[in-house]
Design a protein around this motif. Structure first.
Motif, short mmCIF file in Angstrom:
data_model
loop_
_atom_site.label_atom_id
_atom_site.label_comp_id
_atom_site.label_asym_id
_atom_site.label_seq_id
_atom_site.Cartn_x
_atom_site.Cartn_y
_atom_site.Cartn_z
N ASP A 113 0.83 -1.21 0.00
CA ASP A 113 0.00 0.00 0.00
C ASP A 113 0.86 1.25 0.00
OD1 ASP A 113 -1.95 -1.90 0.34
OD2 ASP A 113 -2.29 -1.46 2.46
N ASN A 114 0.24 2.38 -0.28
CA ASN A 114 0.89 3.68 -0.09
C ASN A 114 -0.16 4.64 0.42
OD1 ASN A 114 2.21 6.16 -0.16
ND2 ASN A 114 3.45 5.57 -1.91
N VAL A 115 -0.22 4.78 1.75
CA VAL A 115 -1.27 5.57 2.39
C VAL A 115 -1.15 7.05 2.06
CG1 VAL A 115 0.00 5.90 4.54
CG2 VAL A 115 -2.52 5.93 4.56
N VAL A 120 -6.78 2.42 -1.00
CA VAL A 120 -6.64 1.48 -2.12
C VAL A 120 -5.61 0.42 -1.75
CG1 VAL A 120 -6.07 1.18 -4.54
CG2 VAL A 120 -7.21 3.27 -3.78
N SER A 121 -6.03 -0.84 -1.70
CA SER A 121 -5.09 -1.92 -1.44
C SER A 121 -4.16 -2.10 -2.64
CB SER A 121 -5.84 -3.23 -1.20
OG SER A 121 -6.61 -3.16 -0.02
N ASN A 122 -2.90 -2.42 -2.37
CA ASN A 122 -1.88 -2.63 -3.41
C ASN A 122 -1.69 -1.39 -4.27
OD1 ASN A 122 0.11 -4.26 -4.66
ND2 ASN A 122 -1.29 -4.82 -6.30
N GLY A 123 -1.83 -0.22 -3.69
CA GLY A 123 -1.65 1.02 -4.43
C GLY A 123 -0.23 1.28 -4.86
N GLY A 166 11.64 7.06 -0.21
CA GLY A 166 11.21 6.83 1.17
C GLY A 166 9.98 7.67 1.47
N ASP A 167 9.16 7.19 2.39
CA ASP A 167 7.93 7.86 2.78
C ASP A 167 7.88 8.01 4.30
OD1 ASP A 167 5.89 7.54 0.16
OD2 ASP A 167 7.45 6.02 0.30
N PHE A 168 7.26 9.10 4.76
CA PHE A 168 7.28 9.42 6.19
C PHE A 168 6.02 10.20 6.56
CE2 PHE A 168 8.46 13.15 8.93
CZ PHE A 168 8.46 12.49 10.15
N ILE A 169 5.40 9.81 7.66
CA ILE A 169 4.33 10.59 8.27
C ILE A 169 4.72 10.88 9.70
CG2 ILE A 169 1.88 10.72 8.84
CD1 ILE A 169 1.34 8.59 6.73
N ASN A 170 4.82 12.13 10.05
CA ASN A 170 5.18 12.50 11.42
C ASN A 170 3.98 12.31 12.35
OD1 ASN A 170 6.37 13.69 13.74
ND2 ASN A 170 5.28 15.59 13.24
#
Length: 489
Positions: free
Chosen positions: A246-248, A254-257, A464-468
């Motif tokens: 996923d990519n929130v 969306v699953s498997n986005g 890379g992805d990040f949510i604070n």
């Protein structure tokens, strides 16, 4: 021995050369003797609709997310039809599908915002040679990128966008490998790689690369006005096995986005359906209570193992997932002065998962080896000496617009400072997250990062992805440590 028979596939907008290969012998990383493969000399390149989005009203967010995921699935399916030998209708059918999906997206946005008619122009796709550099602005990461590297600036395009990585003993930078699993090539000829990538030319011996990065990327800023403190959060190495495709951030709901598998540390519940409330209620792997979400594409051994982890074999990402040896998450300061707190739920993406076809504007991959981190590679995988580990480094954007925790294309609300640490007008400095991940990998060109299938596992696509999700108290502690020159955990 590799036997290649070339054919031409007319793709309604470009030519894709296809080689059918038969491999004699077998190993853990090779198919059985006589097994036929299609090795594309081209891939599909489509305009990135998501990166052009500016205003997405809340009422349209789910539909836009679904549409973006549909566009990716359409490219994915077209790529595999091309791999299976489909003919001249591939790009024509793909354009028709994309037109319908983009129309749905435009209609959803136009209900509560300005109609983004410019998206209509983004339905057509072309073919891109698989051995060409990333986009029209390719760069050679084996050359010096010392100036401004550690602030996240990108090297300038060289040689008209063509990658020319020449190692000692190579002829014109071309590699030809009789065995796709072997590290060394031979002079002359067209290089051959694994079906779907990577190719032997995607790897380079780190000892043949000239130092180009100055200090290691996780070093603190320097200078009279610099804030030199650091705050390190320890969140483990994903020993718990938190994986999903996923990519929130980009395709929430969306699953498997993502169409590739992500490694997660920190927040324990992150998936496509997470929201701010669920993230704030989640447990964490971080020892200091940091509930932030940190994720990146997994690295795999190219051993042919079709691990049944989410997002694996069905999206052409095959091989045993390599657990990182170490994961270090460090926040650092600015060369220009004090930093300000990040807002809770700020979302940041660094790098570009589609950089091979998009070009390098947003690319921010950094590959190296332990003991050689003054040599950073942007578009090559490093071949490390015995005893040295592969290093991936993500330096995130360090300037925030002071208003938004996200933006339509998930990029406009954050940016990089200049080489002196100065943020653009109306942006303010925030702590810069630097992720450093090390791996023990097999010798030779036998590993690759997960990717969208049409991106051919190119190293330039790393991201890379990040949510604070730090509490305000923890974020304020981090800012205080950084601005006062202390090293805190």
């Amino acid at each position: 021995m590799l036997v290649a028979a070339a054919a031409l596939l007319l793709g309604g907008g470009g030519l894709a050369a296809v080689a059918t290969t038969a491999l004699a012998g077998s190993s853990d990383s090779q198919p059985a003797a006589g097994h036929q493969h299609t090795v594309l000399a081209s891939t599909i390149s489509c305009p990135d609709v998501g990166i052009r989005l500016r205003q997405v009203p809340h009422s349209a967010q789910l539909q836009v997310s679904k549409s973006l995921a549909t566009l990716d699935r359409q490219v994915h399916d077209a790529y595999h039809r091309m791999m299976e030998g489909s003919g001249s209708t591939v790009l024509t059918q793909l354009k028709q599908q994309r037109q319908r999906t983009i129309s749905t997206m435009i209609t959803a946005i136009a209900r509560d915002a300005k109609r983004p008619s410019y998206l209509w122009k983004m339905s057509g796709c072309t073919m891109k040679p698989a051995d060409e550099g990333a986009g029209t602005g390719g760069f050679d990461s084996t050359k010096s990128t010392r100036d401004g590297w550690y602030q996240g600036q990108q090297p300038q395009p060289q040689d008209g966008g063509q990658q020319q990585s020449q190692q000692p003993g190579q002829d014109g930078g071309q590699q030809q490998s009789q065995d796709p699993g072997q590290q060394q090539g031979q002079n002359g000829g067209q290089q051959q790689g694994r079906p779907g990538g990577p190719s032997p030319d995607d790897f380079v011996d780190i000892t043949a690369v000239q130092p180009n990065a100055g200090d290691p990327p996780f070093a603190a800023p320097r200078g009279g006005n610099a804030t030199t403190g650091t705050f390190t959060t320890e969140c483990g190495r994903n020993e718990e096995g938190h994986f999903n495709p996923d990519n929130v951030i980009v395709t929430p709901g969306v699953s498997n986005g993502a169409h590739h598998t992500h490694d997660y540390v920190g927040n324990k519940t992150t998936d496509a359906f997470s929201n701010n409330d669920s993230l704030a209620a989640s447990d964490t792997t971080c020892t200091n209570g940091d509930q932030s979400t940190y994720y990146w594409p997994v690295l795999r051994k190219l051993d042919g193992n079709a691990e049944q982890k989410p997002g694996a074999a069905q999206d052409a990402n095959v091989g045993s997932v390599i657990t990182p040896a170490t994961v270090t998450l460090t926040y650092r300061g600015s060369q220009a002065g004090q930093v300000q707190a990040m807002p809770r739920f700020l979302r940041i993406i660094t790098g570009d998962a589609k950089a091979f076809t998009n070009g390098t504007k947003n690319a921010n991959a950094s590959w190296s080896c332990t003991g050689f981190e003054d040599r950073q590679l942007k578009d090559k995988y490093p071949l490390c000496p015995n005893g040295s580990q592969v290093v991936r480094t993500f330096a995130f954007q360090n300037c925030w617009d002071g208003r938004d925790i996200d933006s339509g294309n998930h990029r406009d609300h954050v940016t990089f400072s200049d080489r002196n640490g100065n943020c653009p007008n109306n942006f303010r400095p925030i702590p810069q997250l630097v992720e450093r991940i090390t791996y023990d990998v097999p010798q030779g060109n036998s590993f690759a990062v997960d990717s969208f299938p049409e991106q051919l596992h190119k190293p330039v696509t790393d991201h890379g992805d990040f949510i604070n999700v730090m509490s305000d108290d923890l974020m304020n502690k981090a800012v205080s440590c950084i601005n006062s020159g202390r090293e805190c955990r």
